[in-house]
Design an enzyme around this catalytic site. Sequence first.
Site, PDB file in Angstrom:
ATOM      1  N   CYS A 154      12.526   4.932  -0.658  1.00  0.00           N
ATOM      2  CA  CYS A 154      11.738   3.707  -1.974  1.00  0.00           C
ATOM      3  C   CYS A 154      12.484   3.102  -3.006  1.00  0.00           C
ATOM      4  CB  CYS A 154      10.360   4.618  -2.489  1.00  0.00           C
ATOM      5  SG  CYS A 154       9.094   5.476  -1.210  1.00  0.00           S
ATOM      6  N   ASP A 184      -3.982   1.557  -7.730  1.00  0.00           N
ATOM      7  CA  ASP A 184      -3.547   2.791  -7.736  1.00  0.00           C
ATOM      8  C   ASP A 184      -2.405   3.426  -6.389  1.00  0.00           C
ATOM      9  OD1 ASP A 184      -4.135   5.530  -7.955  1.00  0.00           O
ATOM     10  OD2 ASP A 184      -5.453   4.876  -9.488  1.00  0.00           O
ATOM     11  N   GLY A 201      -0.293   1.023  16.086  1.00  0.00           N
ATOM     12  CA  GLY A 201       0.506   0.310  15.334  1.00  0.00           C
ATOM     13  C   GLY A 201       1.439  -1.285  16.165  1.00  0.00           C
TER      14      GLY A 201
END
Length: 359
Positions: A24, A56, A145
């Site tokens: 991240c 959010d 995917g």
Amino acid sequence: MAASIAEENPASPRLTALSHGGGCGCKISPGILSDLLKRVTPKHYPDLLVGLEVPDDAAVFRLNNQQAVVATTDFFMPIVDDPFDFGRIAATNALSDIYAMGGTPLFALAILGMPVNVLSRATIARVLEGGESVCLQAGLPVAGGHSIDSVEPIYGLAAIGVVHPDRVLRKGGARSGDVIVLGKPLGIGVLSAAFKKGMLDPDGYAALIGVTTQLNRAGTALASLNGVHAMTDVTGFGLLGHLLELCRSSDVGARIDYSSLPWIPGVRELAEAGCVTGASSRNWDAYGQQVSLGAGLLPNAKVLLTDPQTSGGLIVACEQEAADRVLACLAAGGNDCARVIGTLVDGAPCVEVAWVSHG
């Protein structure tokens, strides 16, 4: 047909050597992201309960009075070199957004970008296997995917879940007087920096994998717990960044007791040795003006508080009377390091951090 480079040389390079960032910590800085989103004009849809109007952790779309779909996507570049562990971490991190909304994940779609002429097919397959193993643990299938041939290795999931429309836990909704509970210990960015520098010992690596592959599945149960008002998770913007998002959405301030923060063992010593990420300074530059650091904090407090977390813990805002139930719920879900770390207060959306003596 000539064999690919990777097939001729099955020894694949280190995954982290192929990417300019990892986990991240790859996120676009909060300042730049905020500027980009200002250029997008959200459209109103009555059944879109959570969208771009108030960003959010995931989007929520109401199907009927009893069901709403929760949808998110999350992917990044490697934080570790073991392909199976990389897949596990990325999948755990992606599913966290569903749990952070109080949802139950239903299925996932894999997002894969790999330098196919650099990495062996066996290495790439292990990334997919790692992600699938986490989804199996969470009780959902990887149903499909999309893949591309990319310069840097990328993996993650698009995750789809379900939640009752009245039990969605947003970042907004927290109240003055609520206590703040943190579900996982901090320091993932520091450990990843130490790993890249060759300074992370086996115990440190085991801790890194243990925290980043711990599902935040308690979030589903927390949505039904009386007294829980708001929730999010800690990822690339660090503890302060994601807590500030909750404060802005709820129009409250926060006071954090630095002495109550849980840390992964060895993190503070590694930070003192210079194992920090560039994302820490970018995070502080983006929101540091909304943070007050009190006297008596450790010299590396700013770096640690802005440390980007990959697959970090839940932040839960709840009534004081509900804190024990929240901690028990998190422990039952495997988050046995959860702590109360502060309180929410009236005032501007800012965070005060102080060392509170408990002696």
